[in-house]
Enzyme design. Structure first.
Site, PDB file in Angstrom:
ATOM      1  N   ASN A   1       0.873  -1.178   0.000  1.00  0.00           N
ATOM      2  CA  ASN A   1       0.000   0.000   0.000  1.00  0.00           C
ATOM      3  C   ASN A   1       0.903   1.220   0.000  1.00  0.00           C
ATOM      4  OD1 ASN A   1      -1.802   2.047   0.485  1.00  0.00           O
ATOM      5  ND2 ASN A   1      -2.220   1.477   2.616  1.00  0.00           N
ATOM      6  N   TRP A   2       1.002   1.839  -1.166  1.00  0.00           N
ATOM      7  CA  TRP A   2       1.934   2.966  -1.288  1.00  0.00           C
ATOM      8  C   TRP A   2       1.409   4.244  -0.625  1.00  0.00           C
ATOM      9  CZ3 TRP A   2       4.180   3.019  -6.991  1.00  0.00           C
ATOM     10  CH2 TRP A   2       4.895   1.847  -7.198  1.00  0.00           C
ATOM     11  N   LYS A   3       0.147   4.247  -0.258  1.00  0.00           N
ATOM     12  CA  LYS A   3      -0.483   5.451   0.321  1.00  0.00           C
ATOM     13  C   LYS A   3      -0.227   6.655  -0.588  1.00  0.00           C
ATOM     14  CE  LYS A   3       0.255   3.621   4.928  1.00  0.00           C
ATOM     15  NZ  LYS A   3      -0.172   3.789   6.313  1.00  0.00           N
TER      16      LYS A   3
ATOM     17  N   HIS B   1      -9.595   0.991   4.658  1.00  0.00           N
ATOM     18  CA  HIS B   1      -8.341   1.211   5.384  1.00  0.00           C
ATOM     19  C   HIS B   1      -8.634   2.145   6.561  1.00  0.00           C
ATOM     20  CE1 HIS B   1      -4.281   2.556   6.329  1.00  0.00           C
ATOM     21  NE2 HIS B   1      -3.853   1.488   5.686  1.00  0.00           N
TER      22      HIS B   1
ATOM     23  N   GLU C   1      -7.176   4.598   7.663  1.00  0.00           N
ATOM     24  CA  GLU C   1      -7.024   6.032   7.368  1.00  0.00           C
ATOM     25  C   GLU C   1      -8.264   6.569   6.663  1.00  0.00           C
ATOM     26  OE1 GLU C   1      -3.210   5.632   5.442  1.00  0.00           O
ATOM     27  OE2 GLU C   1      -2.360   5.051   7.370  1.00  0.00           O
TER      28      GLU C   1
ATOM     29  N   GLU D   1      -5.700  -5.138  10.413  1.00  0.00           N
ATOM     30  CA  GLU D   1      -4.710  -4.087  10.628  1.00  0.00           C
ATOM     31  C   GLU D   1      -5.038  -3.337  11.917  1.00  0.00           C
ATOM     32  OE1 GLU D   1      -2.594  -2.964   6.756  1.00  0.00           O
ATOM     33  OE2 GLU D   1      -4.244  -1.580   7.036  1.00  0.00           O
TER      34      GLU D   1
ATOM     35  N   GLY E   1       2.131   2.028  10.709  1.00  0.00           N
ATOM     36  CA  GLY E   1       3.091   3.127  10.634  1.00  0.00           C
ATOM     37  C   GLY E   1       3.796   3.433  11.947  1.00  0.00           C
TER      38      GLY E   1
ATOM     39  N   SER F   1       3.092  -2.378  10.377  1.00  0.00           N
ATOM     40  CA  SER F   1       4.545  -2.392  10.620  1.00  0.00           C
ATOM     41  C   SER F   1       5.214  -3.711  10.226  1.00  0.00           C
ATOM     42  CB  SER F   1       4.843  -2.040  12.082  1.00  0.00           C
ATOM     43  OG  SER F   1       4.425  -0.720  12.358  1.00  0.00           O
TER      44      SER F   1
END
Ligand code: PEP
Length: 247
Positions: free
Chosen positions: A10-12, A94, A96, A166, A172, A208
């Site tokens: 997941n490159w965000k 996700h 976020e 997650e 992160g 992570s």
């Protein structure tokens, strides 16, 4: 036919054309045909991923999608648009998206259905916040998040689902969940899926994951792969995780 565990990057909100080109070329050159890898890139770079990964077995996908098929939804991208040029998967729910953009369980469920209806794989994220974990609500939260999806989607979508556990506090943070916690939650999710008659679902762990802990995390029962954020931006790290995923 891929035999390795499924590793999704997941490159965000990271990357540019030049950086992406180097990263995608390294992945294409060094992955093995039996690796099961995918990268979820920002929308503007989907076409770049499509072109750069042509001729490889690496999948590519989006990090979000509209729940709507078409209409007056400025700035949105539909699942059919993604599928139109061969996108294989999309992350939905996700943490976020849930916390920063107000996506609730019902929205996530509608997005999962939209992705699957377009012929793609929905990678549905579930996970508790630190406060929820500390209140002992982990099981309640993740089962509620999964139940909302299972209640809404079609039987065909259920067969396509990939679920990523997650824990929000592990994303992160550099602090992955413990092997015991991952084992416990994955076993619970597996049980919930089976009770709903859904078997064979790939359950990914995310939070992570890096080269140094991937082997141990991927070795846990009911962990069928990983959703990788930060470490997916470094081709060496991502390839080392891919190596740990070979079974
Ligand atoms: C993620 O963004 O889905 C994620 C797991 O991030 P990280 O690997 O950086 O914790």
């Amino acid at each position: 036919m891929a035999t390795a565990k499924y590793i999704v990057g997941n490159w965000k909100l990271h990357g540019n054309a030049q950086e992406n080109a180097a990263r995608l070329a390294a992945l294409k050159e060094r992955c093995r045909p039996d690796d099961a890898l995918a990268v979820c890139v920002p929308f503007p770079y989907l076409a770049q991923a499509q072109q750069a990964l042509q001729g490889s077995t690496i999948g590519w996908g989006a990090q979000n999608v509209s729940e709507h098929a078409k209409g007056a939804f400025t700035g949105e991208v539909s699942a059919a648009m993604l599928a139109d040029f061969g996108c294989g998967c999309a992350i939905v729910g996700h943490s976020e998206r849930r916390s920063l953009y107000g996506e609730d369980d019902a929205t996530v469920a509608r997005k999962a259905q939209a992705v699957a209806e377009a012929g793609m794989t929905p990678i549905v994220c579930v996970g508790e916040t630190l406060a929820e974990r500390e209140r002992g609500e982990t099981a309640q939260v993740v089962t509620r998040q999964l139940a909302a999806v299972l209640a809404h989607v079609s039987a065909e979508t259920k067969r396509r689902l990939v679920i990523a556990y997650e824990p929000v506090w592990a994303i992160g943070s550099g602090r992955a969940a413990s092997e015991e916690d991952v084992h416990e939650v994955h076993a619970m999710l597996r049980g919930q899926l089976e009770q709903a008659g859904v078997t064979g679902t790939r359950l990914l762990y995310g939070g992570s994951v890096k080269a140094s802990n991937a082997g141990a995390l991927l070795n846990i029962a009911d962990v069928d792969g990983a959703l990788v954020g930060g470490a997916s931006l470094d081709a060496e790290e991502f390839l080392a995780i891919a190596q740990a995923a070979r079974v």
